[in-house]
Design a protein around this motif. Structure first.
Motif, short mmCIF file in Angstrom:
data_model
loop_
_atom_site.label_atom_id
_atom_site.label_comp_id
_atom_site.label_asym_id
_atom_site.label_seq_id
_atom_site.Cartn_x
_atom_site.Cartn_y
_atom_site.Cartn_z
N TYR A 32 -5.68 2.51 -7.07
CA TYR A 32 -6.20 3.84 -6.70
C TYR A 32 -7.40 3.76 -5.74
CZ TYR A 32 -3.53 5.11 -10.92
OH TYR A 32 -2.57 5.25 -11.88
N GLY A 33 -7.68 2.56 -5.20
CA GLY A 33 -8.81 2.41 -4.30
C GLY A 33 -8.61 3.13 -2.98
N GLU A 34 -9.72 3.37 -2.26
CA GLU A 34 -9.68 4.11 -1.00
C GLU A 34 -8.87 3.36 0.05
OE1 GLU A 34 -12.83 6.36 2.02
OE2 GLU A 34 -13.43 4.51 1.01
N CYS A 35 -7.98 4.08 0.71
CA CYS A 35 -7.13 3.46 1.72
C CYS A 35 -6.82 4.41 2.87
CB CYS A 35 -5.81 2.98 1.11
SG CYS A 35 -4.85 4.30 0.32
N SER A 36 -7.35 5.63 2.82
CA SER A 36 -6.97 6.65 3.80
C SER A 36 -8.15 7.55 4.10
CB SER A 36 -5.80 7.49 3.26
OG SER A 36 -5.55 8.63 4.06
N THR A 37 -8.09 8.23 5.25
CA THR A 37 -9.08 9.26 5.55
C THR A 37 -8.93 10.45 4.63
OG1 THR A 37 -7.59 10.26 7.18
CG2 THR A 37 -9.13 8.62 7.99
N ASN A 38 -7.76 10.60 4.01
CA ASN A 38 -7.52 11.68 3.05
C ASN A 38 -7.98 11.20 1.68
OD1 ASN A 38 -6.59 13.69 1.39
ND2 ASN A 38 -4.55 13.78 2.27
N SER A 39 -9.02 11.83 1.12
CA SER A 39 -9.57 11.41 -0.16
C SER A 39 -8.60 11.61 -1.32
CB SER A 39 -10.88 12.16 -0.44
OG SER A 39 -10.65 13.56 -0.52
N ALA A 40 -7.51 12.32 -1.09
CA ALA A 40 -6.51 12.53 -2.13
C ALA A 40 -5.48 11.40 -2.17
CB ALA A 40 -5.79 13.86 -1.92
N CYS A 41 -5.66 10.37 -1.34
CA CYS A 41 -4.76 9.23 -1.31
C CYS A 41 -5.47 8.01 -1.88
CB CYS A 41 -4.30 8.94 0.12
SG CYS A 41 -3.30 10.26 0.85
N GLY A 42 -4.68 7.07 -2.42
CA GLY A 42 -5.22 5.83 -2.97
C GLY A 42 -4.17 4.75 -2.95
N CYS A 43 -4.59 3.55 -3.32
CA CYS A 43 -3.70 2.39 -3.27
C CYS A 43 -2.92 2.27 -4.58
CB CYS A 43 -4.50 1.12 -3.02
SG CYS A 43 -3.48 -0.35 -2.78
N PHE A 44 -1.59 2.20 -4.48
CA PHE A 44 -0.71 1.96 -5.62
C PHE A 44 -0.22 0.52 -5.55
CE2 PHE A 44 -0.57 6.53 -5.15
CZ PHE A 44 -0.52 7.00 -6.44
N HIS A 45 -0.57 -0.29 -6.55
CA HIS A 45 -0.14 -1.68 -6.55
C HIS A 45 1.36 -1.79 -6.77
CE1 HIS A 45 -4.42 -3.27 -7.65
NE2 HIS A 45 -4.33 -2.85 -6.41
N MET A 46 1.96 -2.71 -6.00
CA MET A 46 3.40 -2.94 -6.12
C MET A 46 3.68 -3.96 -7.21
SD MET A 46 5.29 -1.22 -3.85
CE MET A 46 6.71 -2.25 -3.52
N THR A 47 4.75 -3.76 -7.92
CA THR A 47 5.17 -4.70 -8.95
C THR A 47 5.56 -6.03 -8.30
OG1 THR A 47 6.04 -2.85 -10.23
CG2 THR A 47 6.73 -5.05 -10.88
N GLY A 48 4.96 -7.12 -8.79
CA GLY A 48 5.30 -8.45 -8.28
C GLY A 48 4.41 -8.92 -7.15
N ALA A 49 3.61 -8.03 -6.56
CA ALA A 49 2.72 -8.43 -5.47
C ALA A 49 1.41 -8.95 -6.04
CB ALA A 49 2.46 -7.25 -4.54
N ASN A 50 0.73 -9.82 -5.28
CA ASN A 50 -0.57 -10.30 -5.72
C ASN A 50 -1.63 -9.90 -4.71
OD1 ASN A 50 -0.19 -12.02 -3.59
ND2 ASN A 50 0.16 -13.86 -4.84
N ASN A 51 -2.85 -10.40 -4.92
CA ASN A 51 -3.98 -10.06 -4.04
C ASN A 51 -4.22 -8.56 -3.96
OD1 ASN A 51 -4.46 -12.78 -3.38
ND2 ASN A 51 -2.91 -12.72 -1.76
#
Length: 446
Positions: A32-51
């Motif tokens: 859910y970390g910041e990733c966009s100029t739109n404050s209503a967006c966030g980071c969704f971690h993918m299953t199986g991905a790292n880092n």
């Protein structure tokens, strides 16, 4: 080796998705970390991905619509969905619609610019001192904007409803205006107004007469009687919602069927349930957002819910970014960003559900009548003038700032009301804060 293969496969899926739908990968970013100029967006971690790798998407989809991923391979059977972690909705990975990770909805941070509302408002109604003339307002409370940008205002102290056409220099009386009273053609301290745009009737919370009354072509009909009505709203299906400050509840009625109504928020007495519900907003899913004056918060009640969740404020009376002080108007945009008229902090705040703090949108420069100041803002109930992406924000700044900033010209009357009360009660020491606690209605104070 299998773990490396899985990770490479996930990265391949991510790259394929981002190319096809013009979305972005977020790396080394918390859930859910910041990733966009739109404050209503966030980071969704993918299953199986790292880092801490995932996709940048809209934070507030409707949880009940998200199905779990296939447990064997974390695949999604639904078309145009991807498997992500969303623990706020489900402990297991869920299938998330790719339409909510598009660049248009979640522009990348590299394009981030200082997107703000214009801080100097223009007056669109009143602004000529308090009074009864058609170019004046006297203690304006609830307002409604129709699709033609005409503004309907409940004038509490003038016992009337006025309509200000777009760009008009004065308003016109469309209900009341015949002195205070309880006759059908009179109003007594009206607090709110909405327009049923199907038949163009005006529906009024006639608080002093404890009734909800409808005006249509100068004909009146009492819809609901014996109710301490404060605020009104209507959903897309035509159901009418009324907040009752005496019973600390919100009830819903089907238009044309005015029996007891159905309690859809509160109704459990005063306290943590609801405490002095003022204004409210109903979204597309019939979730109800209620401003609670005495709890200094906004609560969200999903359809058929037995209790609400706090989505703004709730940390006591105060001026910090995690607090509200006697909130009034509330409106929610298409990204579920919550805009609150923070009345006694003389500002409008924007909150995202799940965030601990809000941000100041306009005002917050102290009480006053300057173009960058507000004075006890109340609010309005239309949703169409909030925008969801960068281009629309820019368009809003250029063309539509007046629709929200109009609050600057309303409710600029606390000082004069206090002085009037003090002159009437000369032998009693009246503290401004005491008056401020109950200035909305003489009936509430005495």
């Amino acid at each position: 080796m299998p773990a490396i293969n899985i990770y490479c496969f996930v990265v391949f899926i991510l790259l394929s998705i981002t190319v096809q739908i013009k979305s972005q990968i977020c790396e080394k970013t918390s859930q859910y970390g910041e990733c966009s100029t739109n404050s209503a967006c966030g980071c969704f971690h993918m299953t199986g991905a790292n880092n801490d790798t995932g996709v940048c998407g809209f934070l507030w989809p409707t949880c009940s619509r998200l199905l779990r991923c296939n447990s064997s391979d974390n695949s999604c059977l639904q078309p145009n969905t991807i498997c992500v972690h969303h623990p706020q909705c489900d402990d297991f990975p869920v299938c998330y619609p790719v339409t909510m990770i598009d660049h248009k909805m979640c522009p990348p941070l590299k394009n981030k610019i200082n997107l703000k509302w214009k801080q100097n408002a223009i007056t669109v109604a009143g602004g000529n001192g308090e009074g009864q003339q058609l170019n004046q307002l006297f203690y304006a409370l609830g307002i409604f904007i129709d699709k033609n940008k005409n503004i309907f205002i409940a004038e509490y102290m003038n016992h009337r409803i006025v309509e200000w056409k777009y760009n008009a220099k004065e308003g016109q009386i469309i209900a009341g205006g015949n002195g205070q009273g309880n006759q059908l053609d009179q109003l007594y301290y009206p607090k709110d107004v909405i327009v049923d745009q199907k038949n163009h009737s005006v529906i009024i919370a006639d608080e002093g007469n404890r009734r909800v009354i409808q005006w249509l072509n100068q004909k009146q009909q009492i819809l609901i009687d014996n109710i301490s009505c404060h605020s009104l709203t209507m959903d897309k299906n035509g159901f009418l919602y009324v907040s009752d400050v005496a019973k600390n509840e919100v009830r819903r009625w089907k238009m044309g069927e005015y029996n007891e109504g159905i309690v859809v928020a509160g109704g459990n007495g005063q306290g943590d349930q609801l405490n002095w519900p003022t204004f409210m907003f109903v979204d597309e899913n019939q979730s109800i957002y209620v401003s609670e004056r005495h709890n200094n918060r906004v609560t969200k009640w999903r359809k058929d819910a037995k209790e609400g969740i706090v989505v703004a404020g709730g940390n006591g009376y105060g001026e910090n970014l995690d607090q509200l002080s006697h909130p009034q108007g509330v409106v929610v945009d298409d990204l579920d960003q919550i805009y609150v008229a923070d009345s006694e902090n003389d500002r409008v705040m924007r909150w995202c559900e799940g965030k601990k703090e809000g941000e100041i949108v306009v005002g917050g420069n102290g009480i006053g009548g300057e173009s960058n100041q507000l004075s006890s803002p109340a609010g309005e109930k239309k949703r169409e003038y909030f925008y969801v992406n960068e281009q629309q924000w820019i368009e809003m700044e250029q063309n539509y700032s007046h629709l929200f900033d109009k609050i600057a010209c309303l409710n600029d009357l606390f000082d004069s009301i206090f002085l009037q009360l003090k002159s009437l009660v000369k032998d009693v020491q009246i503290k401004p804060m005491w008056v401020n606690q109950c200035w909305f209605s003489p009936r509430e104070c005495f």
